[in-house]
Enzyme design. Sequence first.
Site, PDB file in Angstrom:
ATOM      1  NE  ARG A 260     -11.507  11.688 -30.407  1.00 49.08           N
ATOM      2  CZ  ARG A 260     -12.722  11.181 -30.596  1.00 49.08           C
ATOM      3  NH1 ARG A 260     -13.589  11.815 -31.360  1.00 49.08           N
ATOM      4  NH2 ARG A 260     -13.064  10.028 -30.035  1.00 49.08           N
ATOM      5  NE  ARG A 275     -15.929  19.554 -34.318  1.00 45.22           N
ATOM      6  CZ  ARG A 275     -16.314  18.329 -34.659  1.00 45.22           C
ATOM      7  NH1 ARG A 275     -15.451  17.328 -34.620  1.00 45.22           N
ATOM      8  NH2 ARG A 275     -17.554  18.089 -35.046  1.00 45.22           N
ATOM      9  CD  GLU A 347     -21.070  12.074 -33.300  1.00 40.05           C
ATOM     10  OE1 GLU A 347     -20.289  11.252 -32.794  1.00 40.05           O
ATOM     11  OE2 GLU A 347     -20.832  12.712 -34.341  1.00 40.05           O
ATOM     12  CB  SER A 350     -20.555   7.144 -32.797  1.00 45.62           C
ATOM     13  OG  SER A 350     -20.868   8.289 -33.544  1.00 45.62           O
ATOM     14  NE  ARG A 388     -19.148  16.623 -29.163  1.00 43.04           N
ATOM     15  CZ  ARG A 388     -19.132  16.478 -30.483  1.00 43.04           C
ATOM     16  NH1 ARG A 388     -20.169  15.908 -31.090  1.00 43.04           N
ATOM     17  NH2 ARG A 388     -18.113  16.892 -31.204  1.00 43.04           N
TER      18      ARG A 388
END
Length: 424
Positions: A260, A275, A347, A350, A388
């Site tokens: 990403r 990130r 987070e 999801s 994460r």
Amino acid sequence: MHDIRLIRDNPAAFDAALARRGFAASSAEVLALDERRRTAATRGQELLARRNEASKAIGAAMGRGDADAAEALKAEVAAIKTDLPALEEEEREAGAALDDLLARLPNLPADDVPEGEDEAGNVEVHKWGEPRGFDFAAREHADIGPALGLDFETGAKIAGARFTFLRGQMARLQRALAQFMLDVQTGEHGFTECATPLLVREEAMFGTGQLPKFAEDSFVTTDGRWLIPTSEVSLTNSVREQIIDLPRPLRLTALTPCFRSEAGSAGRDTRGYIRQHQFDKVELVSICRPEDAEAEHVHMLRSAQLILERLGLPYRTMLLCAGDMGFGARKTYDLEVWLPGQAAYREISSVSWCGDFQARRMNARYRGENGKPAFVHTLNGSGLAVGRTLVAVLENYQQADGSVLVPEALRPWAGGLEKLEPVY
């Protein structure tokens, strides 16, 4: 993609649902383009029918010796041949504009999704585990990790910011986490392991909703292929342009690198391992019939929650509000893991139900009980993001001397390793 028939039938409801997601009313523009396209198509079909009719009449007129009628009919056919290309182009242009507009509009939220503009409107629905009490000042993973093999400097030298080089026991811990997740999802939760391409065509990215709206958030190669931002893209597109049998949900999982550009998140989490431009993730995807989708959403959520529970990581489950959901989702739960170094929940997964939104973009269907094809429902979620989870282990299992205990459930996958010791 949206069903144009539903917009025609109830434009006010469509606009109201878009408003819940923070988007301006669009039904008037959609229906104007739809009418323009349909009018051009109808007029074109009428002219084609008249051309065929006139062409037959020419022969009849000539057969009865009526030269004047034959010539008039020939002139009419010639005029139709001149007019048809313009109508065909009008239909094509209006259709392309309509498709582009619909492709940029998000999925509509389910009725039970809470109202809200951003994360402040999300609702906590479940919490598990108690954050650990420390008799020393808990540190963040970016401070603990370098001595254990989490090498930010080398990663940046090789590839630039937001790339990390893992060494020795740290690399082993990450591999153990990924293998543990994959084995649990395949062995206990009914998911079939897949090995997918990391490069996909543009139409695959369109199918799951990354294109056209989020092109800047992904990496594209010189030959027009895209690096997957998540294996949701390749797993979900495995059923594109097919009519499949679905006696039960088709559950798929893959461990892949994800890529990403993070173009839309400048300044966020630039320090540490949260990130990254490249990271590993165990993705969960389910393809199912509409009537199975709600139960499947619960199953996928539980499949992700159990990974955190087995690792002893406190977390909470948040039901996202309409304004905070991803583009393709109609209902989403986020799992947020406790990070003692930040004294905050962050987070880590999801889990989203997309309805038939992606299926329409991919033309992915199943054959219903009546034998007629209908669009499948798609779901996706992280089970989990490996990097994460590594961060959460480092922070929750840190010791005063800088070492980190390996969660007991993970040790068989780590070759019996019980503790990471500072060595760098």
